[in-house]
Scaffold this motif. Sequence first.
Motif, mmCIF file in Angstrom:
data_model
loop_
_atom_site.group_PDB
_atom_site.id
_atom_site.type_symbol
_atom_site.label_atom_id
_atom_site.label_comp_id
_atom_site.label_asym_id
_atom_site.label_seq_id
_atom_site.Cartn_x
_atom_site.Cartn_y
_atom_site.Cartn_z
ATOM 1 N N ARG A 1 -38.202 -37.824 29.851
ATOM 2 C CA ARG A 1 -37.357 -38.040 31.020
ATOM 3 C C ARG A 1 -37.234 -36.812 31.921
ATOM 4 N N ASP A 2 -37.470 -35.619 31.407
ATOM 5 C CA ASP A 2 -37.387 -34.401 32.222
ATOM 6 C C ASP A 2 -38.725 -34.037 32.869
ATOM 7 N N ASN A 3 -39.741 -34.812 32.627
ATOM 8 C CA ASN A 3 -41.062 -34.556 33.196
ATOM 9 C C ASN A 3 -41.064 -34.939 34.673
ATOM 10 N N LYS A 4 -41.526 -34.023 35.551
ATOM 11 C CA LYS A 4 -41.479 -34.290 36.997
ATOM 12 C C LYS A 4 -42.395 -35.451 37.384
ATOM 13 N N TRP A 5 -43.504 -35.649 36.680
ATOM 14 C CA TRP A 5 -44.420 -36.747 37.004
ATOM 15 C C TRP A 5 -43.804 -38.098 36.649
ATOM 16 N N VAL A 6 -43.112 -38.146 35.543
ATOM 17 C CA VAL A 6 -42.440 -39.386 35.142
ATOM 18 C C VAL A 6 -41.325 -39.704 36.132
ATOM 19 N N ASN A 7 -40.563 -38.693 36.540
ATOM 20 C CA ASN A 7 -39.503 -38.916 37.531
ATOM 21 C C ASN A 7 -40.083 -39.400 38.855
ATOM 22 N N ALA A 8 -41.219 -38.834 39.261
ATOM 23 C CA ALA A 8 -41.873 -39.281 40.501
ATOM 24 C C ALA A 8 -42.342 -40.724 40.365
ATOM 25 N N LEU A 9 -42.869 -41.067 39.203
ATOM 26 C CA LEU A 9 -43.308 -42.443 38.958
ATOM 27 C C LEU A 9 -42.142 -43.419 39.105
ATOM 28 N N PHE A 10 -41.006 -43.098 38.489
ATOM 29 C CA PHE A 10 -39.853 -43.992 38.570
ATOM 30 C C PHE A 10 -39.269 -44.054 39.976
ATOM 31 N N THR A 11 -39.348 -42.983 40.707
ATOM 32 C CA THR A 11 -38.922 -43.018 42.110
ATOM 33 C C THR A 11 -39.791 -43.999 42.891
ATOM 34 N N GLY A 12 -41.085 -43.934 42.653
ATOM 35 C CA GLY A 12 -42.002 -44.867 43.302
ATOM 36 C C GLY A 12 -41.739 -46.308 42.899
ATOM 37 N N VAL A 13 -41.449 -46.527 41.636
ATOM 38 C CA VAL A 13 -41.140 -47.877 41.154
ATOM 39 C C VAL A 13 -39.872 -48.389 41.831
ATOM 40 N N ARG A 14 -38.853 -47.542 41.943
ATOM 41 C CA ARG A 14 -37.605 -47.954 42.600
ATOM 42 C C ARG A 14 -37.868 -48.371 44.049
ATOM 43 N N VAL A 15 -38.672 -47.582 44.749
ATOM 44 C CA VAL A 15 -39.001 -47.913 46.146
ATOM 45 C C VAL A 15 -39.725 -49.252 46.188
ATOM 46 N N GLY A 16 -40.677 -49.445 45.291
ATOM 47 C CA GLY A 16 -41.416 -50.704 45.249
ATOM 48 C C GLY A 16 -40.512 -51.896 44.987
ATOM 49 N N VAL A 17 -39.560 -51.743 44.089
ATOM 50 C CA VAL A 17 -38.628 -52.832 43.778
ATOM 51 C C VAL A 17 -37.766 -53.162 44.991
ATOM 52 N N VAL A 18 -37.283 -52.143 45.676
ATOM 53 C CA VAL A 18 -36.474 -52.372 46.886
ATOM 54 C C VAL A 18 -37.290 -53.131 47.923
ATOM 55 N N VAL A 19 -38.539 -52.730 48.121
ATOM 56 C CA VAL A 19 -39.407 -53.403 49.084
ATOM 57 C C VAL A 19 -39.606 -54.872 48.689
ATOM 58 N N LEU A 20 -39.836 -55.134 47.407
ATOM 59 C CA LEU A 20 -40.023 -56.519 46.949
ATOM 60 C C LEU A 20 -38.762 -57.354 47.149
ATOM 61 N N ILE A 21 -37.603 -56.770 46.903
ATOM 62 C CA ILE A 21 -36.349 -57.495 47.095
ATOM 63 C C ILE A 21 -36.136 -57.808 48.569
ATOM 64 N N ILE A 22 -36.380 -56.828 49.425
ATOM 65 C CA ILE A 22 -36.231 -57.053 50.868
ATOM 66 C C ILE A 22 -37.211 -58.126 51.349
ATOM 67 N N HIS A 23 -38.449 -58.046 50.863
ATOM 68 C CA HIS A 23 -39.474 -59.035 51.242
ATOM 69 C C HIS A 23 -39.032 -60.449 50.814
ATOM 70 N N ALA A 24 -38.537 -60.571 49.583
ATOM 71 C CA ALA A 24 -38.086 -61.875 49.094
ATOM 72 C C ALA A 24 -36.903 -62.384 49.908
ATOM 73 N N ALA A 25 -35.970 -61.487 50.250
ATOM 74 C CA ALA A 25 -34.801 -61.884 51.046
ATOM 75 C C ALA A 25 -35.222 -62.348 52.434
ATOM 76 N N LEU A 26 -36.167 -61.666 53.040
ATOM 77 C CA LEU A 26 -36.628 -62.063 54.368
ATOM 78 C C LEU A 26 -37.376 -63.398 54.332
ATOM 79 N N LYS A 27 -38.147 -63.622 53.286
ATOM 80 C CA LYS A 27 -38.856 -64.905 53.155
ATOM 81 C C LYS A 27 -37.877 -66.039 52.931
ATOM 82 N N PHE A 28 -36.797 -65.743 52.223
ATOM 83 C CA PHE A 28 -35.815 -66.765 51.904
ATOM 84 C C PHE A 28 -35.077 -67.184 53.151
#
Length: 132
Positions: free
Chosen positions: A105-132
């Motif tokens: 959890r203290d690894n900077k690459w793992v933290n960067a990966l999870f930051t990217g995943v969070r951004v991706g999830v937000v984008v998917l949620i927004i996309h689904a909300a707009l389609k709905f």
Amino acid sequence: MKQPLSEKLKESLKMFLVFFKIGLFSLLAMIEHEVVDKRSWLTHGELLDIFAIAESTPGAISINIATFIGTKRAGVLGGCITTLGVVLPAFLVILALSYILDLVRDNKWVNALFTGVRVGVVVLIIHAALKF
């Protein structure tokens, strides 16, 4: 005729092992192969009825099926043991992953990966909300 407790335990252990294997892969075709074709615990028609009931009740279908079959074959004890068998693989995988994530959890690459995943999830949620 009631089964003695030792027979219920033996039957429940067999079902535990089958549903543990099913829990690893969660494939409905595997359930049919193991329960109908290989072990003859149910007929194909009975399994189709259980599929229909399990899909209409809350919860994961494989858990509902395991509980129903275990209860039918070995009573409440069988239902509890088969449910444990189908749930335990996922629990063990999540437990192992949480341990691994705790180690890195203290690894900077793992933290960067999870930051990217969070951004991706937000984008998917927004996309689904707009389609709905």
